[in-house]
Design a protein around this motif. Structure first.
Motif, PDB file in Angstrom:
ATOM      1  N   SER A 197      45.755   6.241 -91.593  1.00  0.00           N
ATOM      2  CA  SER A 197      45.304   7.415 -90.844  1.00  0.00           C
ATOM      3  C   SER A 197      46.443   8.360 -90.484  1.00  0.00           C
ATOM      4  O   SER A 197      46.293   9.591 -90.547  1.00  0.00           O
ATOM      5  CB  SER A 197      44.559   6.969 -89.585  1.00  0.00           C
ATOM      6  N   ALA A 225      46.840  12.089 -92.123  1.00  0.00           N
ATOM      7  CA  ALA A 225      46.773  13.190 -91.167  1.00  0.00           C
ATOM      8  C   ALA A 225      48.022  14.059 -91.246  1.00  0.00           C
ATOM      9  O   ALA A 225      47.941  15.295 -91.150  1.00  0.00           O
ATOM     10  CB  ALA A 225      46.589  12.649 -89.752  1.00  0.00           C
ATOM     11  N   PRO A 243      45.506  11.355 -84.923  1.00  0.00           N
ATOM     12  CA  PRO A 243      45.068  11.391 -86.318  1.00  0.00           C
ATOM     13  C   PRO A 243      43.580  11.644 -86.483  1.00  0.00           C
ATOM     14  O   PRO A 243      43.165  12.381 -87.383  1.00  0.00           O
ATOM     15  CB  PRO A 243      45.461  10.002 -86.841  1.00  0.00           C
ATOM     16  N   GLU A 244      42.761  11.046 -85.606  1.00  0.00           N
ATOM     17  CA  GLU A 244      41.317  11.206 -85.756  1.00  0.00           C
ATOM     18  C   GLU A 244      40.845  12.632 -85.493  1.00  0.00           C
ATOM     19  O   GLU A 244      39.713  12.995 -85.840  1.00  0.00           O
ATOM     20  CB  GLU A 244      40.573  10.225 -84.849  1.00  0.00           C
ATOM     21  N   SER A 251      41.259  17.073 -89.342  1.00  0.00           N
ATOM     22  CA  SER A 251      40.213  17.072 -90.370  1.00  0.00           C
ATOM     23  C   SER A 251      40.620  17.985 -91.519  1.00  0.00           C
ATOM     24  O   SER A 251      41.544  18.793 -91.385  1.00  0.00           O
ATOM     25  CB  SER A 251      38.891  17.537 -89.778  1.00  0.00           C
TER      26      SER A 251
END
Length: 416
Positions: free
Chosen positions: A372, A376, A412-413, A416
């Motif tokens: 991730s 990212a 990181p989440e 997008s």
């Protein structure tokens, strides 16, 4: 530390590869060094082969040490500084371990007291032999010795992260005893940053030794997934430099891009120059970069057998000393940056990395290709961001963030 970035090459002899120590020819070495100096480089990294120099635990061959000093003196005559890797260890897919550590004498390379004392004596001897040479940069403990401590090595000497740290501290101390005040370092391959069960950790890399050394190879899944011109591929070296800064206690700790190369066929010969330029230029956009040391100076001669195919074509020069396209790129960049103050703008946006315990880093695979954090970082770069990386435990430390010029953190989440 110098304010100008250093440019150098990992010295791979044009004749006989590293087996040249067995038939040492100073004239051949001088010819190689002439070709390296002609590129405008300012240093080389040199690899004495451990069992050739210390075939018995209590025998460090004086003649081999003299040859190493002669090489360093020849480099000085050509304006080249020298860093010396001690424990080889591992080079280009081949392991070189002395008989006194193997088979009937099998002992753990990192924990056996007699082995450690033998290694310390060896490193101290090499460092002391070069301590009075003005062009001696310092010692590197060895080349990617962490590969001996875990899989995928077929026969590893398994240790804990605590044992790895004790080994590093003891041998860095031996280098300091031999050559006080020099910037001695250690260097691991990228499993230290990417592999959850690797006992040599990011904290070791970024907190022990005079500088952090990173080795960037895009055959680790990066080029396979992102292609030869992918953002992640062309920024892999810069990513490792920035990733290392997350663990450094000193916000201005120097980082040495000690190994980086253009491996075929993932980076085809006709694209090697473009990849080389993109990789180096992107790394130069990282603050506190001590230097870039390309792997390697000369191609491996095809008369030598059993190397992985990519190893034959990594040189900036052919085995005969002719300049290759990638060599022309490095020479041009070295010339453009010679004497130039290296002061990139701060990276004001930082990507947060959470690997669990920051010392043991049990979830560091989030930093690896496909992880991730890695993905990212690449997406942020593709969007025009110049990301830094910060540990999750430091997100609330405003003074620390300010010391690095970070004004915004992103998880990181959220990318997008």
């Amino acid at each position: 530390m110098p304010s100008a970035v250093r440019f150098g090459a990992n010295y791979t002899p044009g004749q006989g590869w590293f087996h040249h120590w067995l038939d040492f020819d100073l004239d051949a070495v001088r010819a190689d060094l002439d070709a390296i100096a002609a590129l405008g480089l300012d240093h080389i990294r040199v690899f004495p082969v451990w069992p050739y120099f210390q075939p018995n635990r209590t025998l460090i061959r004086p003649r081999a040490v003299e040859q190493l000093v002669a090489l360093a003196d020849a480099a000085a005559e050509r304006g080249l500084d020298v860093n010396v890797d001690g424990i080889q260890g591992h080079l280009s897919s081949f392991d070189f371990l002395p008989a006194w550590t193997q088979t009937w004498h099998r002992r753990n390379l990192f924990t056996d007291p007699e082995v450690i004392e033998g290694q310390a004596a060896y490193l101290r001897t090499l460092a002391a032999a070069l301590a009075d040479r003005p062009n001696f940069i310092g010692m590197t403990l060895g080349n990617e010795v962490n590969q001996f401590a875990a899989g995928p090595h077929p026969d590893p000497d398994r240790i804990t992260s605590g044992q790895a740290e004790a080994w590093l501290r003891r041998l860095l101390g031996a280098c300091e005893e031999g050559a006080p005040g020099r910037p001695h370092v250690h260097a691991e391959y990228d499993a230290s940053w990417y592999q959850d069960d690797q006992p040599f950790t990011p904290a070791h890399a970024a907190r022990l030794g005079a500088m952090t050394a990173v080795h960037s190879w895009v055959f680790n899944g990066t080029a396979q997934a992102h292609g030869r011109t992918g953002v992640a591929t062309e920024h892999h070296a810069a990513y490792l430099v920035e990733l290392s800064k997350a663990w450094a206690d000193d916000p201005r700790r120097p980082v040495w891009l000690q190994e980086v190369g253009a491996p075929a066929p993932l980076i085809p010969a006709e694209h090697a120059a473009a990849f080389t330029e993109a990789t180096v230029v992107n790394a130069l956009d990282c603050a506190d970069l001590w230097g870039v040391t390309w792997w390697c100076s000369h191609d491996v001669d095809r008369s030598l057998a059993d190397f992985p195919e990519l190893e034959y074509s990594l040189g900036l020069l052919t085995s005969g000393g002719a300049v290759k396209p990638a060599g022309s790129v490095v020479a041009r960049l070295a010339g453009e940056w010679r004497g130039r103050v290296h002061a990139p703008a701060p990276r004001t946006t930082a990507l947060v990395v959470d690997v669990g315990d920051e010392v043991g880093a049990p979830r560091r695979s989030v930093c690896a290709p496909g992880g991730s954090v890695f993905e990212a970082f690449a997406r942020l770069v593709a969007d025009g961001v110049r990301p830094a990386v910060v540990l999750a435990g430091r997100v609330e430390d405003e003074s620390y963030l300010a010391s690095r010029g970070i004004g915004e953190v992103v998880f990181p989440e959220a990318v997008s």
